[in-house]
Design a protein around this motif. Structure first.
Motif, PDB file in Angstrom:
ATOM      1  N   THR A 167       0.860  -1.177   0.000  1.00 17.14           N
ATOM      2  CA  THR A 167       0.000   0.000   0.000  1.00 17.14           C
ATOM      3  C   THR A 167       0.898   1.229   0.000  1.00 17.14           C
ATOM      4  OG1 THR A 167      -1.754  -1.130   1.219  1.00 17.14           O
ATOM      5  CG2 THR A 167      -1.766   1.271   1.254  1.00 17.14           C
ATOM      6  N   CYS A 169       1.591   4.974   0.652  1.00 19.60           N
ATOM      7  CA  CYS A 169       1.017   5.968   1.564  1.00 19.60           C
ATOM      8  C   CYS A 169       1.664   7.331   1.370  1.00 19.60           C
ATOM      9  CB  CYS A 169       1.191   5.527   3.013  1.00 19.60           C
ATOM     10  SG  CYS A 169       0.344   3.985   3.414  1.00 19.60           S
ATOM     11  N   SER A 175      -3.518   5.987   2.550  1.00 19.07           N
ATOM     12  CA  SER A 175      -3.317   5.237   1.310  1.00 19.07           C
ATOM     13  C   SER A 175      -3.605   6.109   0.093  1.00 19.07           C
ATOM     14  CB  SER A 175      -4.230   4.016   1.302  1.00 19.07           C
ATOM     15  OG  SER A 175      -4.187   3.365   0.047  1.00 19.07           O
TER      16      SER A 175
END
Length: 458
Positions: A167, A169, A175
C-alpha cells in the motif's frame, strides 16, 4: 555485507507497476502520485490523469495497451484490484524487451521470483472467489485488445500480486495507491521491525530503525501490520493475508497484550491493571495480586467492554457515511468520565476512542478538543508502538501543529522537536514531510523568540 546506522537509508526502489487509488482520482497524478491542481486527462480513455507531459510519457509504455481496454468499458471504471492485475499482465508481456530486475545486485529480483501461494489461495474460499471475479472482469475488459494467459498462469500472477503488493502511503500514512516492488518484496515481517518503509510519490524507501551490522534481505524486517492491535489480531491478519504466523519477540511476550486488555484495579490504593480475557475472565491484578472480584465490579467491566465495542463499530459506520457529528458524539460517549474511570489508560478500546476523537475533532476544527485527545494519546502511542515508529512521529507533529496554532509555543516546540527526531529516522531529511516539519519548527522558534522579546520589561 555493508552495515547501516540508525536512520540511514538501506535502499530505494521504483515500482514494477502501480496504480492510483480510485479515491484519489482527480487529486493526484496517476504516474508520479503527487498532488496537483493541474491534471490533464488522457484524451483517449478519459480516465487517467497526469500532472505533466513527462509523467504521461513515462507511463505510456504500459498505458498504451491499458488505454483501449479502459476505453471500451467507459464510463464504467474497473476496481483497483482489476486495474492492478491488468497492469501486471501488460508489464509481464513487455518483459521480453525490458530489463525487469531492480538495480542493486543484493535486491535484484524478477517478477517470477515472487511467491504466489497458489495452494493456499485455492483452499481459501474468499481469495478464490475474488480471483474468479477478477478473471471474469478482465475477460470483458481485455476482449479484442489483449490476450489473457491460461487460468493457471493467471492464478500465479494473482497470487504474486496479492501476497507481495505494498500500500503506497502519503506522509500522513494515508493510502494513495498500490504498487508491486520487486526488491522490497524480499523483506520479511516482524512486529518488532528493524526497518521501516516510507514513500515519496511512487518511490519506496527503506530506512533503518536501529544499527544493522550486516545488510542483506534475510536480516531486514519491516512490519506488515499496525502494532496498535492485539497479538491474536495481528496473527490472524498475517495468516489471512500472507499465510504465515509471526514468531517475533513481541508475539512471544503477552505483557503488552495484557495491558491493552486491562481495566482499573478496584482496590482503592492500587494503581494496577486487571486484564480481561477474550472469554471475560478477570485475571489477578498485575500490581497488588487481587484475584477475587465482587459481582458489581465484574458487571461494570462487562458492560463497559460491550458498550465500547458497539460504540466503536458505530464510529466506523459513521465515518464511512461521513457523518462527522455522529462520530464526535460517539467518541465523546466512549470517553465519558464514567467509562474512562473503569478503563486502564492503556486499554486498546480507550486508545482507539482517543485516536478516532483526535481525527474527527481536527476535521471539525475543534482545536482545543483535538489537542486534549492528542496529548492523552502521546504516552499511549509511545508504549504501544515500537521505538522510532512513524505513527509516534506523526502524532507528535499533529500535537505540535495544534499547539502552535493555539499559541502554546513552548509546548509546541518541544513536541515538534520530538517529532523531528523520529521523522528524521523514518523518512530522512530529504522527505517532503521532514521539510514541512522543519518549517514548522522554524516558525515556532521565531514566534517564541518574538513573544519572549515582547515580554521583556522595557
Amino acid at each position: 555485507m555493508k552495515s547501516v546506522l540508525k536512520g540511514e537509508q538501506i535502499f530505494e526502489e521504483r515500482p514494477f507497476t502501480h496504480i492510483l487509488d480510485h479515491s484519489q482520482q482527480g487529486r493526484r497524478c496517476h504516474y508520479c502520485l503527487e498532488r496537483s491542481e493541474h491534471l490533464k486527462k488522457c484524451t483517449a480513455c478519459g480516465f487517467l490523469r497526469y500532472c505533466s507531459l513527462t509523467c504521461q510519457r513515462c507511463d505510456w509504455p504500459v498505458h498504451r495497451k491499458e488505454c483501449p481496454c479502459l476505453k471500451q468499458v467507459s464510463p464504467n471504471v474497473p476496481l483497483d484490484s482489476v486495474r492492478l492485475m491488468l497492469r501486471i499482465l501488460i508489464r509481464t508481456q513487455l518483459l521480453e524487451k525490458e530489463d525487469h530486475s531492480t538495480t542493486e545486485t543484493v535486491w535484484r529480483r524478477s517478477f517470477n521470483d515472487l511467491m504466489s501461494h497458489i495452494d493456499e489461495i485455492q483452499e481459501d474460499p474468499g481469495r478464490s472467489q475474488q480471483f474468479v471475479q477478477i478473471v471474469y472482469t478482465l475477460r470483458g475488459l481485455c476482449q479484442g485488445q489483449l490476450d489473457l494467459p491460461p487460468v493457471k498462469q493467471l492464478m500465479e500472477v494473482f497470487g504474486r500480486v496479492t501476497i507481495n503488493s505494498f500500500t503506497i502511503c502519503d506522509g500522513d500514512l494515508q493510502s494513495v495507491g498500490v504498487g508491486l516492488y520487486l526488491g522490497a518484496s524480499y523483506l520479511d515481517h516482524s512486529c518488532q521491525p528493524n526497518a521501516v518503509v516510507s514513500f515519496q510519490g511512487q518511490k519506496l524507501m527503506v530506512r533503518a530503525l536501529m544499527d544493522i551490522p550486516e545488510v542483506s534481505p534475510s536480516n531486514i524486517f519491516i512490519s506488515y501490520t499496525d502494532q496498535l492491535s492485539f497479538t491474536e489480531d495481528r496473527q490472524r491478519q498475517l495468516k489471512e493475508q500472507y499465510y504465515f504466523s509471526c514468531q517475533c519477540t513481541r508475539c512471544q511476550d503477552n505483557s503488552l497484550d495484557r495491558l491493552m486488555k486491562s481495566f482499573v484495579c478496584p482496590v482503592p490504593t492500587c494503581t494496577g491493571a486487571v486484564c480481561r480475557t477474550e472469554v471475560g475472565e478477570l485475571l489477578p491484578c498485575g500490581s497488588c495480586g487481587m484475584n477475587s472480584y465482587d459481582e458489581s465490579y465484574r458487571r461494570k467491566v462487562e458492560e463497559t467492554f460491550h458498550h465500547l465495542i458497539q460504540d466503536l463499530q458505530q464510529i466506523e459506520q459513521a465515518k464511512k457515511a461521513k457523518d462527522l457529528d455522529k462520530v464526535l458524539s460517539l467518541c465523546q460517549k466512549c470517553l465519558h468520565p464514567d467509562t474512562v474511570s473503569v478503563l486502564h489508560s492503556y486499554n486498546l478500546l480507550h486508545v482507539q476512542a482517543l485516536d478516532r476523537g483526535l481525527d474527527v475533532a481536527i476535521d471539525l476544527e475543534l482545536w482545543e478538543q483535538a489537542l486534549s485527545y492528542g496529548l492523552q494519546l502521546i504516552p499511549l502511542y509511545i508504549k504501544v508502538y515500537p521505538a522510532a515508529s512513524p505513527q509516534v512521529g506523526l502524532l507528535l507533529l499533529k500535537v505540535g501543529k495544534l499547539e502552535l496554532y493555539l499559541q502554546r509555543l513552548e509546548h509546541a516546540l518541544q513536541h515538534l522537536q520530538q517529532g523531528e527526531s523520529i521523522i528524521r529516522i523514518t523518512h530522512g531529511r530529504f522527505h517532503e514531510l521532514y521539510r514541512q516539519l522543519s518549517e514548522l519548527i522554524s516558525q515556532c522558534t521565531d514566534e517564541l523568540r518574538t513573544h519572549m522579546e515582547h515580554s521583556k520589561p522595557s
